[in-house]
Write an enzyme that holds these catalytic residues in place. Structure first.
Site, PDB file in Angstrom:
ATOM      1  N   ILE A   1      19.914  -4.748 -27.719  1.00 39.82           N
ATOM      2  CA  ILE A   1      19.354  -3.536 -27.112  1.00 39.82           C
ATOM      3  C   ILE A   1      18.201  -3.137 -28.022  1.00 39.82           C
ATOM      4  O   ILE A   1      18.406  -2.794 -29.183  1.00 39.82           O
ATOM      5  CB  ILE A   1      20.400  -2.417 -27.008  1.00 39.82           C
ATOM      6  N   PRO A   2      16.955  -3.201 -27.519  1.00 35.30           N
ATOM      7  CA  PRO A   2      15.783  -3.154 -28.406  1.00 35.30           C
ATOM      8  C   PRO A   2      15.363  -1.760 -28.847  1.00 35.30           C
ATOM      9  O   PRO A   2      14.277  -1.274 -28.519  1.00 35.30           O
ATOM     10  CB  PRO A   2      14.700  -3.813 -27.549  1.00 35.30           C
ATOM     11  N   CYS A   3      16.230  -1.103 -29.636  1.00 32.37           N
ATOM     12  CA  CYS A   3      15.883   0.230 -30.125  1.00 32.37           C
ATOM     13  C   CYS A   3      14.713   0.186 -31.101  1.00 32.37           C
ATOM     14  O   CYS A   3      14.081   1.212 -31.359  1.00 32.37           O
ATOM     15  CB  CYS A   3      17.100   0.906 -30.754  1.00 32.37           C
ATOM     16  N   HIS A   4      14.393  -1.012 -31.613  1.00 37.73           N
ATOM     17  CA  HIS A   4      13.243  -1.136 -32.528  1.00 37.73           C
ATOM     18  C   HIS A   4      11.927  -0.909 -31.792  1.00 37.73           C
ATOM     19  O   HIS A   4      10.893  -0.704 -32.430  1.00 37.73           O
ATOM     20  CB  HIS A   4      13.236  -2.512 -33.193  1.00 37.73           C
TER      21      HIS A   4
END
Length: 282
Positions: A245-248
């Site tokens: 999950i690309p929270c970056h």
């Protein structure tokens, strides 16, 4: 992935730190190479093998101006973009490859005593990982700079679960996401403990394509809750599966990358690495 990658990433991280600190001076390749104790030739080759682009090109992706342009570009918003869906395109949406199933209260009650969790350690372009799975999907992924500490953090999520240090097919499939060619990647099933609001935010993060960026306020807008930017920030920070999950990809509206649970240098490395995937040097 070869053991060499881990050594390479530690040098890449040193280089990114040096470049960020000395950004206004625009450090030369020789200066950065000396900082990581490599010849300019070997540093250039190592960096391009890791990122797919030269250090000079990579530097552009770490600038506030580049990030601002991504945020302003209407083609890059969650609402207006026409997303590429070809299997070979690395700009294909994360959410075509991800399926989130929320855990039922029964599955995680009493510290997850009903859960049997497999876990293993692996390498990635951004350092060591711990990845864990239930029978239904990946339940946890985190950067593991120290394996025992990483396992302790996993146990804190589900203190009464049964743990087995086993590599399974779900874990192996999930790790394909770190390759530049997603043709071997089957849909990754995620089995996550979260509130309905957290799950909604995480599902929205999956809609941000590789190489794109968004903000907390844009995520709040996309879930029709303009006043929820702070709550969105908390949900982003609680993401239990790093990178998947690309929270970056969530940054400040000013174009600054901001903080990251796994370190601001690692966040910069991820953002630059992904930008290079959709803008490769010929």
């Amino acid at each position: 992935m070869e053991t060499q990658n881990l050594t390479d990433y530690s040098r890449i991280a040193q280089a990114i730190d040096y470049i960020k600190i000395n950004f206004k001076k625009q450090p030369a390749l020789d200066d950065v190479a000396e900082k990581v104790h490599l010849s300019p030739f070997h540093f250039q080759r190592m960096f391009k093998d890791w990122a797919g682009v030269s250090p000079k090109k990579f530097l552009q992706y770490l600038s506030v101006e580049y990030a601002k342009n991504i945020l302003k570009d209407k083609q890059s918003t969650l609402f207006d973009a026409a997303f590429e869906t070809g299997l070979s395109g690395t700009s294909r949406l994360h959410d075509l490859f991800m399926n989130i199933e929320g855990m039922t209260p029964g599955e995680y009650k009493n510290g997850g005593e009903q859960l049997s969790i497999n876990y293993s350690f692996a390498e990635s372009p951004f350092g060591n990982l711990i990845v864990a799975s239930t029978a239904k999907g990946i339940c946890y992924m985190a950067f593991a700079d120290d394996e025992q500490t990483a396992f302790n953090h996993l146990q804190q999520q589900f203190p009464n679960a049964q743990y087995h240090q086993v590599v399974d097919m779900m874990q192996q499939n999930a790790l394909y996401i770190f390759t530049r060619d997603w043709s071997q990647l089957n849909q990754i099933k995620l089995h996550l403990k979260g509130t309905p609001f957290q799950l909604k935010v995480w599902e929205t993060l999956l809609k941000i394509p590789v190489g794109n960026l968004s903000t907390y306020s844009a995520i709040a807008q996309s879930i029709d809750n303009l006043g929820a930017s702070r709550a969105v920030g908390s949900a982003v920070g609680a993401n239990p599966v790093a990178f998947l999950i690309p929270c970056h990809r969530i940054i400040r509206s000013t174009g600054e990358f901001g903080q990251y649970h796994w370190g601001s240098t690692r966040k910069a490395a991820m953002i630059g690495w992904e930008a290079a995937q959709i803008n490769p040097e010929i």
